[in-house]
Every structure is written in structure tokens, then in C-alpha cells.
Design an enzyme around this catalytic site. Structure first.
Site, mmCIF file in Angstrom:
data_model
loop_
_atom_site.group_PDB
_atom_site.id
_atom_site.type_symbol
_atom_site.label_atom_id
_atom_site.label_comp_id
_atom_site.label_asym_id
_atom_site.label_seq_id
_atom_site.Cartn_x
_atom_site.Cartn_y
_atom_site.Cartn_z
ATOM 1 N N LYS A 26 0.836 -1.203 0.000
ATOM 2 C CA LYS A 26 0.000 0.000 0.000
ATOM 3 C C LYS A 26 0.875 1.259 0.000
ATOM 4 O O LYS A 26 0.673 2.168 -0.800
ATOM 5 C CB LYS A 26 -0.916 -0.023 1.232
ATOM 6 C CG LYS A 26 -1.999 1.034 1.187
ATOM 7 C CD LYS A 26 -2.755 1.088 2.502
ATOM 8 C CE LYS A 26 -3.583 -0.147 2.756
ATOM 9 N NZ LYS A 26 -4.999 0.036 2.557
ATOM 10 N N ARG A 96 -3.362 2.800 8.859
ATOM 11 C CA ARG A 96 -3.668 1.506 8.226
ATOM 12 C C ARG A 96 -2.429 0.648 8.152
ATOM 13 O O ARG A 96 -1.319 1.147 8.002
ATOM 14 C CB ARG A 96 -4.158 1.721 6.797
ATOM 15 C CG ARG A 96 -5.517 2.342 6.665
ATOM 16 C CD ARG A 96 -5.919 2.293 5.190
ATOM 17 N NE ARG A 96 -7.319 2.626 5.003
ATOM 18 C CZ ARG A 96 -7.760 3.852 4.706
ATOM 19 N NH1 ARG A 96 -6.918 4.843 4.577
ATOM 20 N NH2 ARG A 96 -9.052 4.072 4.548
ATOM 21 N N GLY A 105 -8.328 -7.722 4.966
ATOM 22 C CA GLY A 105 -9.122 -7.834 6.191
ATOM 23 C C GLY A 105 -8.398 -8.444 7.377
ATOM 24 O O GLY A 105 -9.001 -8.710 8.405
ATOM 25 N N MET A 107 -5.616 -7.233 9.029
ATOM 26 C CA MET A 107 -5.039 -6.342 10.028
ATOM 27 C C MET A 107 -5.879 -5.079 10.143
ATOM 28 O O MET A 107 -6.813 -4.872 9.399
ATOM 29 C CB MET A 107 -3.595 -6.058 9.686
ATOM 30 C CG MET A 107 -2.739 -7.284 9.952
ATOM 31 S SD MET A 107 -1.027 -6.968 9.675
ATOM 32 C CE MET A 107 -1.043 -6.700 7.948
ATOM 33 N N ARG A 363 -3.346 -1.183 -6.411
ATOM 34 C CA ARG A 363 -2.450 -2.338 -6.382
ATOM 35 C C ARG A 363 -2.819 -3.251 -7.539
ATOM 36 O O ARG A 363 -3.955 -3.178 -8.049
ATOM 37 C CB ARG A 363 -2.561 -3.089 -5.055
ATOM 38 C CG ARG A 363 -3.939 -3.641 -4.840
ATOM 39 C CD ARG A 363 -4.091 -4.307 -3.497
ATOM 40 N NE ARG A 363 -5.517 -4.522 -3.273
ATOM 41 C CZ ARG A 363 -6.081 -4.721 -2.114
ATOM 42 N NH1 ARG A 363 -5.373 -4.720 -1.022
ATOM 43 N NH2 ARG A 363 -7.376 -4.922 -2.005
ATOM 44 N N HIS A 481 -3.312 -44.313 -4.547
ATOM 45 C CA HIS A 481 -3.912 -44.842 -5.769
ATOM 46 C C HIS A 481 -4.979 -43.903 -6.310
ATOM 47 O O HIS A 481 -4.970 -43.521 -7.478
ATOM 48 C CB HIS A 481 -4.500 -46.226 -5.459
ATOM 49 C CG HIS A 481 -5.197 -46.835 -6.619
ATOM 50 N ND1 HIS A 481 -6.559 -46.738 -6.789
ATOM 51 C CD2 HIS A 481 -4.722 -47.503 -7.694
ATOM 52 C CE1 HIS A 481 -6.892 -47.349 -7.915
ATOM 53 N NE2 HIS A 481 -5.790 -47.832 -8.479
ATOM 54 N N SER A 793 14.985 -41.700 -16.138
ATOM 55 C CA SER A 793 13.737 -41.007 -15.864
ATOM 56 C C SER A 793 13.540 -41.037 -14.352
ATOM 57 O O SER A 793 13.495 -42.108 -13.744
ATOM 58 C CB SER A 793 12.577 -41.702 -16.576
ATOM 59 O OG SER A 793 11.387 -41.054 -16.224
ATOM 60 N N CYS A 860 9.291 -38.614 -14.343
ATOM 61 C CA CYS A 860 7.944 -39.120 -14.599
ATOM 62 C C CYS A 860 7.153 -39.289 -13.305
ATOM 63 O O CYS A 860 6.045 -39.770 -13.309
ATOM 64 C CB CYS A 860 7.978 -40.412 -15.401
ATOM 65 S SG CYS A 860 8.791 -41.757 -14.532
ATOM 66 N N TYR A 880 13.246 -33.248 -20.379
ATOM 67 C CA TYR A 880 11.784 -33.182 -20.402
ATOM 68 C C TYR A 880 11.195 -33.481 -19.032
ATOM 69 O O TYR A 880 11.866 -34.039 -18.163
ATOM 70 C CB TYR A 880 11.205 -34.182 -21.429
ATOM 71 C CG TYR A 880 11.394 -35.635 -21.033
ATOM 72 C CD1 TYR A 880 10.469 -36.276 -20.220
ATOM 73 C CD2 TYR A 880 12.509 -36.352 -21.458
ATOM 74 C CE1 TYR A 880 10.651 -37.597 -19.830
ATOM 75 C CE2 TYR A 880 12.688 -37.675 -21.082
ATOM 76 C CZ TYR A 880 11.759 -38.289 -20.261
ATOM 77 O OH TYR A 880 11.945 -39.589 -19.868
HETATM 78 C C1 PEP Z 1 7.675 -42.965 -9.360
HETATM 79 O O1 PEP Z 1 8.023 -43.723 -8.479
HETATM 80 O O2 PEP Z 1 7.872 -41.738 -9.326
HETATM 81 C C2 PEP Z 1 6.950 -43.470 -10.544
HETATM 82 C C3 PEP Z 1 6.680 -42.683 -11.557
HETATM 83 O O3 PEP Z 1 6.528 -44.745 -10.505
HETATM 84 P P1 PEP Z 1 5.265 -45.279 -9.695
HETATM 85 O O4 PEP Z 1 4.513 -44.099 -9.191
HETATM 86 O O5 PEP Z 1 4.506 -46.096 -10.648
HETATM 87 O O6 PEP Z 1 5.920 -46.075 -8.620
#
Ligand code: PEP
Ligand code: MG
Length: 908
Positions: A26, A96, A105, A107, A363, A481, A793, A860, A880
Site C-alpha cells: 500500500k 492503516r 481484512g 489487520m 495495487r 492410488h 527417468s 515421470c 523433459y
Molecule cells: C515414481 O516412483 O515416481 C513413478 C513414476 O513410478 P510409480 O509411481 O509407478 O511407482
């Protein structure tokens, strides 16, 4: 001498917009506006350093502060032509808070500071409006006694017994006696009587008299702001918004201007463009004859700023544009100037005192994802910003908002959640609750929208999960899962919601004593993790061609590729639509879950409970065509792009059927007794399957499993190549901890390779052979592993699990506590722990590339779609990231932003 106070007003300021750290948002913006020549009531800002000093030194100020404040008041007095505390010509100020980032809101604010029994007379003379002055005085007493004398003094009043409530009660009493319905009905005489009652009430309740000395009032206000930085509300807000305690707040003391001086006065709040849609129209609300708090408190319904933005609810009200057209034009000009200067949409507050316009705040405004997108593209077109800035204007999370239907935020604002869990799958969903996967499928068949409520899910629930609009579980973390599957599908999902008490047998859910039965409606906000009772309305994320344009821009500014984790041709297609540049993880085992999985699953089960190699090979021969069909279908969809196919990973016992009927069927097909089958199933049981017989270990003990998979991959590849397609398979071995495991498997793959080449009469088939790095030992011995692996990976789900020693399926019980107690900054399964797990990744890349400079490296694990983790992946030089299809655009944006940030750092 340290400068603790910065003045502004009269067309200049000592601070500027870039000084937010010191002056708070501010204060810095008030200074900037003053420098721009925009009419800002003069004032000064006490720096955040004073706040830090205050808490470091037993709530004492630096000695120079008093003198600096004194000098600054004198400056304000000169500019405003009035004197603080002067009985003839008094100056009033507001006090303020103002932290570095806004904490709406959280303070305190005190207005009309400086009104005392002496200055009241002078102000009446000056304004010729006795009623107005006494109204200002009663507001000061109410605000000040509440904020300074009670809250900041640490007095904990009982519910409904706070001084403010008691004063409001007194005011109501007078209104009742006189038969008034509005505050504005109170006359000057009524208010005169009321302030006396207020003062004695303050004395009675708080045991001290209301301060009648202007300087005492001022320092009380300043102290209250600093105190409020450590108030309960402010602390919990900081936790939620990740604002560090060390930042501290600044204090802004500013001369008062009044929007409540009659019909030519007004107050309002506005956005330079529509914050919900991004439309380039001045958008806001105003109230005639009112003070700022009246707009915010919602006591009176504000009117629209202009004709163009009227809606059904307010179309009958007078716009500022019509009611005060000259002032509106002036305001609109300021709006344009401010936007040009800040090159962004701003949120502003203004007051009109007897026809004269004053700006109280500006702002950069908060906005929805849709608005952020539209504004970025509009401003780019208007040449207000350059491409890189446009890319930085949308946060990856806002992009997420654009990809899924969401719960209508206004409906959410009116509803209190019944429970909170982990936000595992984005967007919103409502539906009738069911407690089994079968019910979800059956109800969905009849056209009902259902939410699947489970303690936790397992592979047998997959069909029900697919049929449901959303999934809610009582247990599990961000990589449980349910979370993995839901995120993969872009399905709304909340996991680890420990307030749920689920009784599957009776089909009842109890949350905090309240019962919800099968068929009752719940609504989930999977982006926040909130569960609501009933059916809240949804907002569909409208198809926006600008989204496509924006993503083109994003791709232009990134260097890291984005792949997807996909196991079916449908997912692969979806991911391609979202811009995936390959598959970074094809989990072969997923072909045994869900739709059309009955037949291959049966073969797999036969293979699992086989006792001899011969039996196993027979089952594998039966399984082979299914595996090949699945792999081939996905490879075909990804024509021209690389696909990493991971060999079977999970512990085999996960696939042993639990239902008695299925067990009987399996036993008879194998020609063994049920007893024998049970014995074999029991033998597969593991105490700690996540660290048991899984991943490469399966291939070591049962080489025929690896051979079958290698054959399926290589045969699919060559068949598609012979059809003229461009297929680039990458065979990936999971759960490797030593190079020798990888070498062992390579022998098997090469043997199959030769056989396939011979079978199809080809000299070679191009493929890559690599591994997941998901065990700390693999990261540390990456130099050796890279002698065999052509690519790495990072499986950061397992790397986090094994790096921390936290079971990924059981974190619901303790990780929330770790985060709450600040032992961990965030759930490391959700946001990559850069300090520890990140170090393992960095070491692995460096050592791996030392051995093999052109080693291809990706990620991954689930972190591959989480923006701050993607930023890290860019910085450590990954080629990647790979993530679920719905997160592909988010990862693309995060990768572009990471690149832009790095370029900026390099330049500076
Ligand atoms: C991991 O372990 O990051 C992975 C991609 O394999 P999963 O989740 O299938 O164990
Ligand atoms: Mg893993």
C-alpha cells in the site's frame, strides 16, 4: 541514520512502487501514485523494518522513530493546510496496515484519528456540518476502542461482549427509542448524546478513559497495527498464503478525506478491467455519502460505476458516470494512466470529498484464470506488454482452472465446507454419494451423477472411479492410488479427508456428527480440497480460442520438452491434444485395471500363481497378445514421438484376486484346488510390498516376464515401422538400485531383440534402453548406471518415499502435522523437496552425464506436473518432464516461465 519514515503527497514522494519490501504494497503504491501527480491525500509510511525491530526488541520502537514521525506530520500539515491537534483547523488522519503482499481484512485500520474534545469544534467550524463531525467522532470511538484499546491490548472479550458489540448495542438502543431505521437518521444532537454514552461505556468496560490527546491516539493506532501483525487471524492467513513472518507490516498514516460529507461526496472501489472475465471495461462500485468501511462492510448496497457494466441486480441504480460525470471522467483518466504506468490491471480505492477526487489505494488486482488469460492477450495486442511478460501473467494454477469445470466461487463463498482433505484431482464436481465401485457404475448407468466415497481405493475400484464425477477418500496422500488415477484422468478428487467416518456396510457417511446417506448430494472442490454438503453450482471452463494462442506463445518461450504419463490410446490422444511431445511413462500394469481388463488380468493372475517356469511360460504365452495389442495401440497413436514403456513394476500379490468367486475360477483354470491356490497366494504376501518383490526384481527372478514384454514392445515397433510409421520406443527398467540389475535385464532384451530382427528379417530396430532413477542408491551410483542406461527417468514418487523413508501410501497420518508444525514446508509427494530429493536428482544427473554426456534425462513422478518442481527440473538441466495429460499445459507454462526466469537471472 536509518530512515524509518517515508513521506508522500503534494505531487511527490520519497518512496516508489519498487520499495514494497520496505514500505509494504500500500505504502509503495501510494508513493508511486503521488509521484505520478495523481491526487493522493498526503501522508507517510513507517517501514516494515520498524515492525521487525518492534518484535526483536520487546515491542519497543527504534529511538529515532518519534522524531521522524514528528517531522513527517509537519510535512503533511504543510501540504494539507491543517494542523494535527489544532483546535481551529485540525488535521485528521487514518492509520492503516500494509504488508508486502496484501492480506485483505487481516489487520487493523483506524479512521478519524485526531478528533478530540478540542478539535471537534474546529472541524465543525471548518465543515459547517456538526452532524458529520459527531458521526466521525462516534466512528473513531467505535473503531479505536475495539482495535487499539481492546484487541491490541490483548483483552480477550467473551463472545458478544466485545466493546464494539456493546457500543453498537448502545447505538441501536437510541435508534429504537427514536424510531429510526437507518444510522443516517441519527441527528447531530442524537450523535452528541451517543458519543457521551460511548465514552462512559468505554470507561466502564475497559476501565480506562477514551484518549483525548491526538498524539496519544496516533501512537495507539500505530502500535495496534504492529500488534495486529501477530494477531491470530493474521498468523493463520500467513500460513495459508505462505507469507513469511519476517516480512512484517508497514504502517500508513494518511490525512483523512471524507466521502460522507453529503450528496457531492462518495466513496468506491474499482478494477481497471473486469477481474472475473478480463473484459477491458472499467468495473467497480460506489456509494454516495459514505465512508470506505460502508462499501466493504456491505451495510448498504453499492451502485455500479458506469452504464456499461450494469447488471440485472443493479441496473436501476444510478451510476457514478451519470451522477457525477465530471468526476467519473477524471477517475477514468486516472485509470488509463495507472494502467499505462503499471502495465497491468489494478484494483483501486477512491473517495470524493465535496466533488474533489482522491485516490486512496492502488495495487495489481487479483483475477480469475480466465481474466488473467484475456488480459495478458489483450495487453500484448495493445503493446502494453511483451510476449515474455504475457507468458508470466498467468500462474500455472490459474491455467488449471481453465481446464476443468469449477465450483462457482460465489456459491462457495456463501457455503461453509463440512470437511477438508488433500486436493488430489483438480476442478469441481457434485453428485450423489455411493460407497462401492459397483454402485458407482450401476448408478451412473442410469444417468445419475455420483461421487464415489471410499476409505481408500484400490485397482479393483477403477471402473467405479471412472464412472463417478469425483472421488472422495478418507485416507491416502497425494500419490495414493486414488490421487494418481484421478489426476491422470483430470478427475476431481479429494483424498486423506480424515474427518470422514465411512460405514460401507450401512452406506452411511458421518462427518462431525452429521449423517449423509447413499444418494445424498455432496460437492467437492478438488483444487482446494473442500467438501460441501448439497449441490453447489458449477462454472464450465469456457472454450477459449485465446487459450490456444496463449499456449503457442508459451511453447515459443520454453526449451524443456513436456511429455505425458499415459497407459491407454485414449489418454495418449488426450495428451496429444494438450500438446504432449511424447510419453514419458507408460505403466504396463495399468492394462490390467478397468475396462476390457478381464481377459488379460486372468492370464496375468495365472502367471502370478504359477509354480514352475513351465507353467509361467504357458501363462505368459497366453498373456502376450494382450500386452502386445495394448502397447502397439498406444505406440501407434504416438506416431512420430518417443514412448517410454516401463517394464512391469508393482508387487505381484496386488493382482491376486480377493473375491472368492474369482479365486475358484482361477483355481479351476489352472487345474489346482482352491486350497492350493490359497497357499500360493499366501506365499506371495509381503509385509512391505513397496520395498519387496517388485520392479526389476521381478525380471531378475522371472526373466521370462521381461522377455515377454521386450518381445511385445519390439514386435509392435517393427510392425508399425513396416507400415510406414515412425516409432521410437524406450524400454525402461523400474526400481533399479545397481547397474548390475540393468545389465542383467539388458542381456534378456538383447536376446529377444535378435530373435525379433530375425523373425521380421530386419537388420535393426531402433530403440533405447534406460532406467528409472527412483532409489537413492541409483542416484548416487548414476555414473555407473549410465554406462548401461541411455536415459534416466526420475521416479520422484518412489525417490521421495525412499529418500525420506515415508511410505507414500501412509503419509496421511503424519505429513499434514509436519506441514502444520512447519517441520516441512509442504507435502513432499506433491511439491518436490528441492533441498534433499532435489540434491539426489542433481547428483544423479551430473554423475550420469559425466559418463554419458548425451544422457537423456526426464522425470515421470507426479512432480513432473507441479509448477515449482518443473522449474527445478529446468534448472538442473532435464530434457523433459512427464505428467498426467491434464497437467501437460500446466507443465508447458511452468517450463516456459522457468526458462524466462533463468534468462532474466543470467542477464542481470
Ligand atoms: C515414481 O516412483 O515416481 C513413478 C513414476 O513410478 P510409480 O509411481 O509407478 O511407482
Ligand atoms: Mg516408482
Amino acid at each position: 541514520m536509518t530512515k524509518y519514515v517515508y513521506s508522500f503527497g503534494g505531487g511527490k514522494a520519497e518512496g516508489k512502487a519498487g520499495m514494497k519490501g520496505l514500505l509494504g504494497g500500500k505504502g509503495a503504491n501510494l508513493a508511486e501514485m503521488a509521484n505520478l501527480g495523481i491526487p493522493v491525500p498526503a501522508g507517510f509510511t513507517i517501514t516494515t523494518e520498524v515492525c521487525t525491530h518492534f518484535y526483536k526488541h520487546g515491542r519497543k520502537y527504534p529511538v529515532q522513530l518519534e522524531q521522524q514521525v514528528k517531522l513527517s506530520i509537519a510535512k503533511v500539515e504543510r501540504i494539507m493546510g491543517a494542523k494535527f491537534g489544532d483546535p481551529e483547523n485540525p488535521l485528521l488522519v487514518s492509520v492503516r496496515s500494509g504488508a508486502r503482499s496484501s492480506m485483505p481484512g487481516m489487520m487493523e485500520t483506524v479512521l478519524n484519528v485526531g478528533l478530540t474534545s478540542k478539535t471537534i469544534k474546529g472541524l465543525i467550524k471548518k465543515t459547517k456540518n456538526e452532524r458529520f463531525v459527531y458521526d466521525a467522532y462516534r466512528r473513531l470511538i467505535m473503531m479505536y476502542s475495539d482495535v487499539v484499546m481492546e484487541k491490541a491490548a490483548g483483552i480477550e472479550s467473551k463472545e458478544g461482549k466485545g466493546i464494539r458489540v456493546q457500543l453498537e448495542h448502545e447505538m441501536q438502543k437510541i435508534k429504537n427509542e427514536k424510531g429510526y431505521s437507518q444510522d443516517t437518521d441519527l441527528t447531530a444532537d442524537d450523535l452528541k448524546e451517543l458519543v457521551e454514552i460511548f465514552k462512559s461505556k468505554v470507561q466502564e468496560v475497559l476501565g480506562v478513559s477514551f484518549p483525548d490527546d491526538p498524539l496519544k491516539q496516533l501512537w495507539g493506532g500505530i502500535g495496534a497495527v504492529f500488534q495486529s501483525w501477530n494477531g491470530k487471524r493474521a498468523i493463520s492467513y500467513r500460513r495459508i498464503e505462505n507469507i513469511p513472518d519476517e516480512w512484517g507490516t508497514a504502517v500508513n498514516v494518511q490525512s483523512m478525506v471524507f466521502g460522507n460529507m453529503g450528496e457531492t461526496s462518495a466513496t468506491g472501489v474499482a478494477f481497471t478491467r473486469n477481474p472475473a472475465t478480463g473484459e477491458n471495461k472499467f468495473y467497480g462500485e460506489w456509494l454516495v455519502n459514505a465512508q470506505g468501511e460502508d462499501v466493504v462492510a456491505g451495510i448498504r448496497t453499492p451502485a455500479p460505476l458506469n452504464e456499461a457494466t450494469k447488471n440485472e441486480q443493479n441496473k436501476h441504480m444510478a451510476s457514478l458516470e451519470r451522477a457525477m460525470s465530471k468526476t467519473y471522467k477524471e477517475l477514468d483518466k486516472i485509470r488509463i494512466n495507472l494502467e499505462k504506468h503499471y502495465r497491468d490491471m489494478l484494483d483501486i480505492e477512491f473517495t470524493i470529498q465535496e466533488g474533489r477526487l482522491w485516490m486512496l489505494q492502488c495495487r495489481v488486482g487479483k483475477r480469475t484464470g480466465t481474466a488473467a488469460l484475456n488480459m495478458a492477450m489483450d495487453m500484448l495486442k495493445q503493446k502494453m506488454i511483451v510476449e515474455k511478460e504475457a507468458v508470466m501473467r498467468l500462474s500455472p494454477n490459474q491455467l488449471d482452472e481453465l481446464l476443468h469445470p469449477i465450483v462457482d466461487p460465489s456459491a462457495e463463498a456463501r457455503t461453509v465446507p463440512i470437511a477438508k482433505g488433500l486436493p488430489a484431482g483438480p476442478g469441481g464436481a457434485y453428485g450423489q454419494i455411493v460407497f462401492t465401485a459397483n454402485d458407482a457404475v450401476e448408478w451412473a448407468k442410469t444417468g445419475k451423477k455420483v461421487l464415489l466415497v471410499r476409505e481408500e481405493t484400490n485397482p479393483e475400484d477403477v471402473e467405479g472411479m471412472r464412472a463417478a464425477q469425483g472421488i472422495l477418500t478418507g485416507r491416502g496422500g497425494m500419490t495414493s492410488h486414488a490421487a494418481l488415477v484421478a489426476r491422470g484422468w483430470g478427475k476431481c478428487c479429494i483424498v486423506g479427508c480424515s474427518a470422514l467416518n465411512i460405514n460401507v456396510r450401512n452406506k452411511i457417511l458421518i462427518v462431525n456428527g452429521q449423517e449423509y446417506r447413499e444418494g445424498d448430494f455432496l460437492t467437492l472442490n478438488g483444487t482446494k480440497g473442500y467438501v460441501y454438503a448439497g449441490q453447489l453450482s458449477m462454472m464450465s471452463a469456457a472454450e477459449n480460442p485465446r487459450f490456444v494462442q496463449f499456449m503457442k506463445l508459451v511453447d515459443k518461450h520454453r526449451t524443456m520438452k513436456v511429455r505425458t504419463n499415459a497407459d491407454t490410446p485414449e489418454d495418449a490422444r488426450k495428451a496429444l491434444e494438450f500438446g504432449a511431445q511424447g510419453i514419458g511413462l507408460f505403466r504396463t500394469e495399468h492394462m490390467f485395471y478397468g475396462r476390457n481388463s478381464e481377459a488379460p488380468l486372468f492370464c496375468l493372475r495365472k502367471m502370478i500363481v504359477s509354480n514352475t517356469e513351465e507353467e509361467r511360460r504357458m501363462a505368459l504365452d497366453e498373456l502376450f497378445p494382450f500386452v502386445k495389442r495394448d502397447i502397439k495401440a498406444t505406440l501407434e497413436v504416438m506416431n512420430g514421438l518417443p514412448v517410454t514403456i516401463r517394464l512391469l513394476d508393482p508387487p505381484l500379490h496386488e493382482f491376486v484376486p480377493q473375491e472368492p468367486g474369482k479365486r475358484v475360477e482361477l483355481a479351476s483354470s489352472l487345474g489346482i484346488s482352491l486350497d492350493e491356490l490359497e497357499k500360493r497366494a499366501l506365499a506371495l504376501h509381503e509385509t512391505n510390498p513397496m520395498m519387496g518383490h517388485r520392479g526389476v526384481r521381478l525380471g531378475v527372478t522371472y526373466p521370462e516376464i521381461t522377455e515377454m514384454q521386450a518381445r511385445a514392445i519390439l514386435e509392435s515397433t517393427i510392425e508399425l515401422i513396416l507400415e510406414g510409421k515412425k516409432i521410437f520406443p524406450e524400454i525402461m527398467v523400474p526400481v533399479v538400485s545397481a547397474v548390475k540389475e540393468l545389465d542383467h535385464q539388458k542381456v534378456l532384451v538383447e536376446k529377444v531383440y535378435k530373435e525379433v530382427c530375425a523373425k521380421y528379417c530386419v537388420k535393426s530396430i531402433k530403440y533405447m534402453y534406460g532406467t528409472m532413477i527412483e532409489i537413492p542408491r541409483a542416484a548416487l551410483t548414476a555414473g555407473k548406471i549410465a554406462e548401461t542406461a541411455e536415459f534416466f527417468s526420475y521416479g520422484t514418487n518412489d525417490l521421495t518415499q525412499m529418500g525420506f523413508g515415508f511410505s507414500r501410501d501412509d503419509i496421511g497420518g503424519f505429513v499434514p502435522d509436519y506441514v502444520e508444525k512447519k517441520i516441512l514446508p509442504a507435502d513432499p509427494f506433491n511439491i518436490l523437496d528441492q533441498e534433499g530429493i532435489g540434491e539426489l536428482i542433481d547428483i544423479g544427473i551430473k554423475r550420469g552425464r559425466k559418463t554419458r554426456p548425451n544422457l537423456k534425462v526426464g522425470i515421470c513422478g507426479e512432480h513432473g506436473g507441479e509448477p515449482s518442481s518443473v522449474d527445478f527440473c529446468h534448472r538442473v538441466g532435464m530434457d523433459y518432464v512427464s505428467c498426467s495429460p491434464y497437467r501437460v499445459p500446466i507443465a508447458r507454462l511452468a517450463a516456459a516461465q522457468a526458462n524466462i526466469r533463468c534468462q532474466k537471472i543470467k542477464k542481470s
